[in-house]
Design an enzyme around this catalytic site. Structure first.
Site, short mmCIF file in Angstrom:
data_model
loop_
_atom_site.label_atom_id
_atom_site.label_comp_id
_atom_site.label_asym_id
_atom_site.label_seq_id
_atom_site.Cartn_x
_atom_site.Cartn_y
_atom_site.Cartn_z
N GLU A 133 21.03 -0.01 11.04
CA GLU A 133 20.30 0.86 11.04
C GLU A 133 19.65 1.75 12.03
O GLU A 133 18.57 2.38 11.74
CB GLU A 133 19.24 0.49 9.42
C1 LIG Z 1 25.74 -7.32 10.88
C2 LIG Z 1 25.62 -5.64 11.43
C3 LIG Z 1 26.30 -5.19 10.66
C4 LIG Z 1 26.59 -3.78 10.62
N1 LIG Z 1 26.91 -2.76 9.72
C5 LIG Z 1 26.89 -1.85 9.65
C6 LIG Z 1 27.20 -0.72 8.71
O1 LIG Z 1 27.04 -1.02 7.33
N2 LIG Z 1 28.01 0.73 8.61
C7 LIG Z 1 28.13 0.76 10.00
O2 LIG Z 1 28.37 2.04 10.63
N3 LIG Z 1 28.28 0.32 11.02
C8 LIG Z 1 26.78 -1.56 10.71
N4 LIG Z 1 26.76 -1.64 12.19
C9 LIG Z 1 26.37 -1.51 13.00
C10 LIG Z 1 25.02 -1.06 14.04
O3 LIG Z 1 24.97 0.10 12.78
C11 LIG Z 1 25.35 -0.89 15.06
O4 LIG Z 1 25.56 -2.08 15.88
C12 LIG Z 1 24.07 -0.36 15.96
O5 LIG Z 1 23.67 0.84 15.51
C13 LIG Z 1 23.91 0.47 17.33
O6 LIG Z 1 24.98 0.78 18.17
P1 LIG Z 1 26.10 -0.25 19.32
O7 LIG Z 1 26.00 -1.21 18.56
O8 LIG Z 1 27.23 0.23 19.39
O9 LIG Z 1 24.80 -0.34 20.63
P2 LIG Z 1 24.88 0.23 21.45
O10 LIG Z 1 24.42 2.31 20.80
O11 LIG Z 1 25.79 0.16 22.60
O12 LIG Z 1 23.51 0.30 21.64
C14 LIG Z 1 23.76 -0.81 22.79
C15 LIG Z 1 22.00 -0.84 23.49
O13 LIG Z 1 21.47 0.39 24.53
C16 LIG Z 1 20.35 1.05 23.47
N5 LIG Z 1 21.33 2.02 23.77
C17 LIG Z 1 21.86 3.23 23.34
N6 LIG Z 1 21.81 4.74 23.42
C18 LIG Z 1 20.24 4.74 23.41
C19 LIG Z 1 19.70 5.60 23.86
N7 LIG Z 1 19.86 6.55 23.78
N8 LIG Z 1 18.47 5.70 24.77
C20 LIG Z 1 17.86 4.32 24.73
N9 LIG Z 1 18.42 3.40 24.05
C21 LIG Z 1 19.89 3.34 23.82
C22 LIG Z 1 20.99 0.54 22.66
O14 LIG Z 1 19.13 0.52 21.62
C23 LIG Z 1 21.17 -0.93 22.08
O15 LIG Z 1 19.72 -1.84 22.41
C24 LIG Z 1 26.39 -3.37 12.55
C25 LIG Z 1 26.30 -4.02 12.34
C26 LIG Z 1 26.13 -5.50 12.67
C27 LIG Z 1 26.30 -5.89 14.02
#
Ligand SMILES: Cc1cc2nc3c(=O)[nH]c(=O)nc-3n(C[C@H](O)[C@H](O)[C@H](O)COP(=O)(O)OP(=O)(O)OC[C@H]3O[C@@H](n4cnc5c(N)ncnc54)[C@H](O)[C@@H]3O)c2cc1C
Length: 594
Positions: free
Chosen positions: A440
């Protein structure tokens, strides 16, 4: 594993004594929500959580979900528990009566959500995601889509999901690739892969309604080219019963650290039929409309798990005999004293307790403004509350999940090695809580939302919705001797917050990396100051009731407020220094040096 007992006494304190819950019934549409109606709802929710959901928490964690022939099976007991949940009307409590919902105030809903999260977060994910889909559809769907789908989502016979994330795009949704091609009859064909989809598939409901972000063929690049679609797992017949399979399949379920009974799915959309929700290319707007409630709900997950962990830690600390009190044996007739006599164990329990009670108050303060924003007849009050909710949402999400996670860790530590092994269930709370800091919108992104968007919004108007009442309270109570131990440290923290706010705004203007570097510490400083304000108010109420305190509730409240003022609030000094130091040392190393 320790049982769970819903903290109804403290919930009522926050609802009625701190947040004037009795005034809810004065709001149009909330007339029936008096204590006589709310209290039995809370008691019934407590019973369900204690007796039905919590007993499945550990077994659900151990069994997890399985994928059999393309269909997800939830752990033993989950389908039956969901049936009871649905038949009890719990899927509909926060929904619009026009679609069969019960329209309960947000303040009551937050308390019910807390209990569900304490009892069994994995279970709570299924109705939680449905609620997200319900909100997006309710606020942006066509009348035809709403009539066909909302009653089923509300009564829980169908569930919902939110499909945003793709393998190459998480935070940066502008990168998403899932395509939606118009079919000329008002429908679209969607193709693409979504990952990490909570409740993406399961055996709890007869159909699942996916809300999917995708791009139309003529979409501009980036976030301005994203649209929202509704894609059911089974295409409904005209009579509303689920019909043939749509082109949605579950590719896998993720193996993960916690919330193992919540199915986190890879979903493949292959020419799946869907319908547009909201306007073309305005999908992000539709997402944002549900974000406030959903982000507050995730914050409440941190709170709920912290409460459950606190209860487990206290129960153990009373029983476990190790060592003697530093001042000599407290229980000389036993081979050793219970560990609750040791200051370091007390420290951890007090951190947990003060976290839980103040985070509950903060969630409820925000929920109160959600209610005012939705129901108050005066547009100016509604706008003020909308500002307040916008400002506090990233704080509630990030602070409650960060502090909640820290609290579950303390709970595990209280049990020593017995906390680390599975038997007592304490490590599960740590594992389950960890995801709330990530999904989220990660907590880092919440902090950026606070400093990058919310501080400067409408010329700082949302900020004033917090600063003004806190400043007025400090002015009014500064000379009150009985409150000095709470109000004076609050005043210091508040000055730090004001200075840090000015500095973040100033430095961020000339170099956005400065604001980015300060963001997380600034959010924590803001959050702890908000908790300190709430502690001062809670202490004031409790001090006034010390003479009529048969169960010692108010005395304990004052003692916990004191702990916060003396042992937690000083952290604002360190956070202030970190913010004021600027971001140079964060950005100094060459990328190659890492
Ligand atoms: C158990 C689980 C349930 C989930 N449920 C859902 C769901 O129901 N629906 C759905 O759509 N998604 C879902 N997600 C996905 C979740 O919302 C994402 O994992 C999350 O938004 C982060 O995206 P990412 O994992 O690709 O990390 P990334 O976006 O790759 O981020 C990696 C790191 O970089 C940082 N970062 C990235 N961009 C920036 C920026 N511009 N400035 C500063 N820091 C940055 C982040 O804070 C993080 O620390 C789920 C994930 C999990 C693990």
């Amino acid at each position: 594993m320790a049982g769970y007992k819903a903290p109804l006494r403290d919930m009522r304190f926050v609802l009625y004594e701190l947040m004037s819950g009795d005034e809810l019934a004065r709001l149009p549409g909330y007339e029936e929500f008096t204590r006589e109606l709310i209290d039995p709802v809370l008691e019934e929710a407590a019973r369900l959580c204690e007796e039905v959901l919590h007993p499945l928490n550990r077994s659900g964690d151990e069994e997890g979900c399985t994928l059999e022939n393309g269909v997800v099976r939830t752990p033993k007991g989950f389908p039956e528990a969901y049936r009871q949940f649905r038949e009890g009307g719990w899927t509909s409590i926060a929904c619009d009566p026009a679609y069969g919902g019960q329209g309960l105030p947000a303040m009551v809903n937050v308390l019910v959500e807390e209990m569900i999260c304490s009892a069994n977060l994995s279970f709570g994910m299924y109705p939680g995601l449905s609620h997200g889909a319900y909100v997006a559809l309710h606020d942006h769907g066509t009348e035809a889509l709403k009539a066909a789908y909302l009653p089923k989502l509300v009564d829980g016979t169908w569930a919902g999901t939110m499909c945003l994330t793709e393998p190459h795009c998480g935070t940066d949704l502008g990168l998403l690739r899932t395509k939606a091609v118009p079919q000329g009859d008002g429908s679209y064909k969607l193709t693409g892969t979504k990952i990490f989809i909570s409740a993406g598939d399961h055996d709890l409901t007869e159909n699942i309604v996916h809300l999917v972000l995708a791009r139309l063929p003529d979409a501009p690049k980036g976030v301005k080219g994203i649209s929202l679609f509704l894609v059911p797992k089974y295409l409904p017949h005209a009579d509303g019963t689920p019909g043939p399979s749509n082109g949605v399949s579950t590719g896998a379920i993720e193996h993960k650290m916690g919330i193992k009974a919540s199915a986190t799915c890879v979903l493949n959309f292959d020419d799946a039929t869907g319908w547009l929700v909201g306007e073309p290319h305005k999908g992000m707007r539709a997402m944002f409309s549900m974000m406030n409630t959903e982000r507050v709900a995730v914050g409440v997950q941190g709170l709920g798990l912290a409460e459950a962990s606190y209860q487990g830690a206290v129960a153990y600390a009373r029983e476990r005999l190790q060592g003697r009190a530093l001042t000599g044996p407290k229980y000389p007739d036993r081979p050793a004293d219970p560990i609750i006599v040791h200051p370091d164990v007390r420290r951890m329990l007090m951190v947990q307790r003060s976290t839980v009670e103040s985070c509950r108050a903060l969630a409820m303060w925000t929920a109160r403004h959600l209610d005012l924003q939705n129901r108050h007849p005066d547009p100016e009050v509604r706008r003020e509350s909308e500002d307040f909710v916008a400002l506090m949402t990233p704080i509630v999400k990030a602070l409650l999940t960060d502090l909640g996670y820290e609290a579950t860790n303390h709970g595990m530590q209280v049990l020593g090695g017995h906390g680390y092994i599975r038997e007592h269930g304490m490590e599960q709370y740590v594992r389950d809580c960890r995801i709330a800091q990530i999904y989220e919108g990660t907590n880092g992104i919440q902090a950026l939302d606070l400093v990058g968007r919310k501080l400067g919004l409408a010329g700082g108007r949302p900020l004033r919705r917090f600063f003004h009442p806190v400043a007025a309270y400090i002015d009014e109570k500064m000379e009150d001797e009985a409150l000095a131990e709470f109000v004076q440290p609050l005043a210091k923290a508040f000055v730090r917050l004001q200075q840090a706010t000015a500095e973040v705004a100033r430095a961020g203007l000339s170099n956005p990396e400065e604001a980015g570097a300060a963001a997380s510490d600034y959010l924590r400083l803001f959050g702890l100051t908000a908790l300190s304000y709430l502690w001062a108010r809670m202490a004031e109420i409790a001090l006034a009731k010390q003479d009529d305190d048969p169960d010692g509730f108010y005395a304990a409240k004052v003692a916990t407020a004191r702990f916060h003022a003396e042992r937690v609030l000083p952290q604002t000094g360190a956070l202030f220094s970190a913010v004021m130091a600027g971001g140079k040392s964060i950005m100094a190393l060459d990328e190659a040096a890492f």
